[in-house]
Scaffold this motif. Structure first.
Motif, PDB file in Angstrom:
ATOM      1  N   GLY A 123       0.807  -1.212   0.000  1.00  0.00           N
ATOM      2  CA  GLY A 123       0.000   0.000   0.000  1.00  0.00           C
ATOM      3  C   GLY A 123       0.839   1.260   0.000  1.00  0.00           C
ATOM      4  O   GLY A 123       0.501   2.252  -0.658  1.00  0.00           O
ATOM      5  N   SER A 124       1.954   1.221   0.716  1.00  0.00           N
ATOM      6  CA  SER A 124       2.823   2.397   0.815  1.00  0.00           C
ATOM      7  C   SER A 124       3.485   2.741  -0.515  1.00  0.00           C
ATOM      8  O   SER A 124       4.050   3.831  -0.665  1.00  0.00           O
ATOM      9  CB  SER A 124       3.895   2.158   1.887  1.00  0.00           C
ATOM     10  OG  SER A 124       4.677   1.013   1.564  1.00  0.00           O
ATOM     11  N   GLN A 125       3.466   1.814  -1.491  1.00  0.00           N
ATOM     12  CA  GLN A 125       4.087   2.074  -2.786  1.00  0.00           C
ATOM     13  C   GLN A 125       3.134   2.712  -3.794  1.00  0.00           C
ATOM     14  O   GLN A 125       3.558   3.158  -4.858  1.00  0.00           O
ATOM     15  CB  GLN A 125       4.622   0.756  -3.365  1.00  0.00           C
ATOM     16  CG  GLN A 125       5.749   0.135  -2.566  1.00  0.00           C
ATOM     17  CD  GLN A 125       6.142  -1.220  -3.127  1.00  0.00           C
ATOM     18  OE1 GLN A 125       5.381  -2.180  -3.039  1.00  0.00           O
ATOM     19  NE2 GLN A 125       7.320  -1.294  -3.714  1.00  0.00           N
ATOM     20  N   LEU A 126       1.842   2.767  -3.469  1.00  0.00           N
ATOM     21  CA  LEU A 126       0.878   3.261  -4.438  1.00  0.00           C
ATOM     22  C   LEU A 126       1.086   4.743  -4.749  1.00  0.00           C
ATOM     23  O   LEU A 126       1.007   5.162  -5.909  1.00  0.00           O
ATOM     24  CB  LEU A 126      -0.543   3.007  -3.945  1.00  0.00           C
ATOM     25  CG  LEU A 126      -0.972   1.534  -3.907  1.00  0.00           C
ATOM     26  CD1 LEU A 126      -2.337   1.391  -3.244  1.00  0.00           C
ATOM     27  CD2 LEU A 126      -0.998   0.940  -5.313  1.00  0.00           C
ATOM     28  N   TYR A 127       1.335   5.541  -3.714  1.00  0.00           N
ATOM     29  CA  TYR A 127       1.533   6.974  -3.949  1.00  0.00           C
ATOM     30  C   TYR A 127       2.735   7.215  -4.863  1.00  0.00           C
ATOM     31  O   TYR A 127       2.631   7.959  -5.852  1.00  0.00           O
ATOM     32  CB  TYR A 127       1.725   7.714  -2.627  1.00  0.00           C
ATOM     33  CG  TYR A 127       2.252   9.125  -2.795  1.00  0.00           C
ATOM     34  CD1 TYR A 127       1.515  10.086  -3.483  1.00  0.00           C
ATOM     35  CD2 TYR A 127       3.504   9.488  -2.293  1.00  0.00           C
ATOM     36  CE1 TYR A 127       2.006  11.374  -3.663  1.00  0.00           C
ATOM     37  CE2 TYR A 127       4.002  10.766  -2.462  1.00  0.00           C
ATOM     38  CZ  TYR A 127       3.252  11.718  -3.162  1.00  0.00           C
ATOM     39  OH  TYR A 127       3.739  12.978  -3.338  1.00  0.00           O
ATOM     40  N   ALA A 128       3.853   6.564  -4.583  1.00  0.00           N
ATOM     41  CA  ALA A 128       5.051   6.755  -5.396  1.00  0.00           C
ATOM     42  C   ALA A 128       4.802   6.305  -6.830  1.00  0.00           C
ATOM     43  O   ALA A 128       5.256   6.957  -7.789  1.00  0.00           O
ATOM     44  CB  ALA A 128       6.229   5.985  -4.793  1.00  0.00           C
ATOM     45  N   GLY A 129       4.083   5.192  -7.000  1.00  0.00           N
ATOM     46  CA  GLY A 129       3.797   4.696  -8.339  1.00  0.00           C
ATOM     47  C   GLY A 129       2.885   5.625  -9.122  1.00  0.00           C
ATOM     48  O   GLY A 129       3.092   5.856 -10.317  1.00  0.00           O
ATOM     49  N   LEU A 130       1.870   6.164  -8.451  1.00  0.00           N
ATOM     50  CA  LEU A 130       0.975   7.115  -9.105  1.00  0.00           C
ATOM     51  C   LEU A 130       1.709   8.406  -9.449  1.00  0.00           C
ATOM     52  O   LEU A 130       1.511   9.001 -10.510  1.00  0.00           O
ATOM     53  CB  LEU A 130      -0.232   7.406  -8.207  1.00  0.00           C
ATOM     54  CG  LEU A 130      -1.254   6.278  -8.079  1.00  0.00           C
ATOM     55  CD1 LEU A 130      -2.168   6.530  -6.876  1.00  0.00           C
ATOM     56  CD2 LEU A 130      -2.085   6.155  -9.366  1.00  0.00           C
ATOM     57  N   LYS A 131       2.571   8.833  -8.563  1.00  0.00           N
ATOM     58  CA  LYS A 131       3.320  10.075  -8.778  1.00  0.00           C
ATOM     59  C   LYS A 131       4.271   9.951  -9.964  1.00  0.00           C
ATOM     60  O   LYS A 131       4.354  10.856 -10.815  1.00  0.00           O
ATOM     61  CB  LYS A 131       4.104  10.437  -7.519  1.00  0.00           C
ATOM     62  CG  LYS A 131       4.881  11.753  -7.628  1.00  0.00           C
ATOM     63  CD  LYS A 131       5.603  12.071  -6.324  1.00  0.00           C
ATOM     64  CE  LYS A 131       6.364  13.396  -6.423  1.00  0.00           C
ATOM     65  NZ  LYS A 131       7.079  13.707  -5.153  1.00  0.00           N
TER      66      LYS A 131
END
Length: 550
Positions: free
Chosen positions: A270-278
């Motif tokens: 879950g913590s990787q979703l923001y970085a991936g979207l960014k």
């Protein structure tokens, strides 16, 4: 009892997708083997004219084999891209034809499924009734041994959900003509239940292919991990159950060739979703398969190249009370009055949800808005405890899921508010598997878990959870039983709304369970992706229309 156990197993797998997503989030972080195009690869693919979409999810994938379906959401979605279900819910929770173009009830026990005349396999062979009948026969095979599908409801299937070894037909699932199948149940069933519990989960396989695979190999044959004959818009090119599924477009898809050439489901933390979207390495997330951490909501919402939306409130943080242990309904009412649920919602979920009483949220077509939730009334809670004669020295066992960080915090607040009213609680945190074992054994006084009641057909969950001895709550009411008996046969929405309201009002009065809150989860999509909108239901119904702006 055997049927009830089968129902419980299926409900736990099928009706708790959000709970499972949370408990398995982080099972597969990004590795060198993880599929899905990087920004550089996207650029290179674009130069070649290929369009690639990466879907970020936090749920772990168990299978791509339709014969092993257990109802877990990501398994259903990932498999349904290749083998269409007969019917599916759309984003507005209406039933939408998929492989079938119509499903009709002849009477209370017979349902006619008509396969779309246009439907064909990717090798050009038409999809026929023979494919559906053969798939159902293999789903009922004692060798395949899938108990989750609960086919014991159909004529010709044993109470264990299987046909006899070597059986070559099912008397309750028969071919009417080349495009029509009749399903006959042992007992009356509503059309809504047939559609939601069976038609949505039957993913037809090509008989002309799988009849060449022995029954013993149907659960392990490598063909299912990379099938070369499909009815859906995509077929798998590579599969790593802990990290990714990669698909290529089925150019012969009978509903129209997909505009996206390659589709990747990437399993991340879950913590990787923001970085991936960014970064653009993740193009889209879905509300229930992609558990975005609450602390990342504002950061994702601030990304200029991303659109965000909240899904329908369908995941209920349900609190079940063992009524044999806490027998006085006044005590159970006091437990609700003592909790400031709006405060929990605002402080722990940042307002992303709602407070309701009973099973149904505003997402359900049967929701009764006139049923107002019990308010926060600590003095009333104290009065009810005093009136009931509750032993204030007693400590109750309050069992919760250690993987649900938001509710771990909420439980501490709840326990403190209960203590102020005169109810002592010992919070016992445990992993989800242990919690489910406790639920089944009844070794708890109060148990809280995320539970998704299917908005269009919550009947089975209500019937089980309010089913008296052997159910989680141990609660039984003649009024509830009578209402649910009528629900089981009705397909009229207005009548169903009234019947479900009877159940929810009785539950509010007797409190065998209550909702701490109902969750609305965030989803996001890169603005360069067109035709794609995150939704709780119907996410892939028209995936062939997704496109990538140049």
């Amino acid at each position: 009892m055997k049927k009830r156990k089968q129902m419980v197993k299926r409900l736990l797998s099928r009706a708790l997708p959000a709970m499972i997503a949370l408990s398995l989030a982080g099972c597969g972080g990004r590795t060198a083997k993880t599929a899905g195009a990087s920004v550089k690869e996207q650029a290179e693919a674009g130069a070649l004219g290929n369009k690639i979409v990466n879907i970020g999810v936090t749920s772990s994938l168990n299978t791509l084999n339709p014969l092993l379906m257990d109802g877990v959401e990501i398994n259903k979605y990932a498999t349904g891209l290749m083998f269409l279900p007969l019917i599916e819910l759309d984003k507005d929770m209406n039933f939408e034809p998929m492989l079938a173009d119509s499903i009709q009830a002849e009477d209370e026990r017979n349902f006619l499924v008509h396969i779309d005349d246009r439907a064909s396999w990717s090798d050009g062979t038409p999809v026929t009734a023979d494919d559906v009948v053969y798939t159902a026969l293999r789903l009922c095979s004692p060798v395949v041994a899938n108990t989750a599908m609960m086919y014991y409801v159909f004529e010709g299937v044993g109470d264990d959900g299987f046909v006899e070894a070597g059986a070559d037909h099912i008397s309750g699932i028969t071919k009417v003509d080349n495009k029509t199948v009749r399903f006959t149940t042992k007992a009356p069933m509503s059309l809504i239940t047939f559609q939601n519990s069976y038609a949505r989960y039957l993913m037809t396989l090509p008989k002309h292919v799988i009849e060449n695979i022995s029954e013993e190999e149907l659960t392990s044959n490598p063909w299912f991990n990379r099938p070369d004959v499909v009815s859906g818009p995509y077929q798998v090119t590579e599969f790593d159950r802990d990290h990714f599924v990669s698909y290529e477009a089925n150019r012969n898809y009978w509903r129209g060739a997909p505009r996206i050439d390659r589709l990747n489901i990437k399993i991340v933390e879950g913590s990787q979703l923001y970085a991936g979207l960014k970064s653009g390495e993740i193009d889209i997330t879905q509300n229930t398969m992609s558990a975005i951490p609450l602390e990342d909501y504002e950061s994702i919402q601030s990304l200029e190249h991303v659109r965000t939306s909240f899904g329908a409130p369908i995941t209920n943080l349900s609190v079940f009370v063992k009524t044999e242990h806490i027998t006085d309904p006044r005590v159970r009412q006091a437990m609700v009055y003592a909790i400031d649920r709006q405060q929990l919602l605002q402080q722990l979920l940042k307002g992303s949800g709602e407070v309701v009483d009973g099973f149904l949220s505003s997402a359900s077509p049967y929701f009764d808005p006139s049923l107002q939730p019990l308010p926060y009334a600590p003095e009333k809670a104290k009065a009810l405890i005093a009136e009931s004669g509750w032993d204030t020295s007693r400590t109750i066992k309050f069992c919760i899921d250690s993987g649900d960080s938001a509710f771990v915090n909420a439980a501490s607040v709840i326990a403190a508010q209960w203590a102020a009213a005169g109810i002592k609680a010992d919070i016992q945190t445990m992993d989800i598997n242990t919690l489910m074992s406790r639920a089944g054994s009844g070794d708890f006084d109060v148990l809280a878990v995320q539970y998704t009641y299917p908005p269009v057909d919550p009947y089975a969950d209500m019937a089980w959870l309010l089913g008296g001895e052997g159910s989680w709550t141990g609660y039984e009411s003649q009024e509830v039983r009578d209402a649910l008996a009528k629900v089981q046969l009705s397909a009229d929405r207005e009548e169903l709304r009234k019947l479900y309201s009877v159940v929810d009002r009785r539950v509010q009065e007797d409190v065998p369970m209550f909702s701490a809150y109902v969750i609305k989860s965030l989803a996001a999509v890169n603005k360069r992706l067109t035709g794609a909108e995150p939704s709780v239901y119907g996410f892939f119904n028209h995936v062939e229309q997704w496109d990538m702006a140049q």
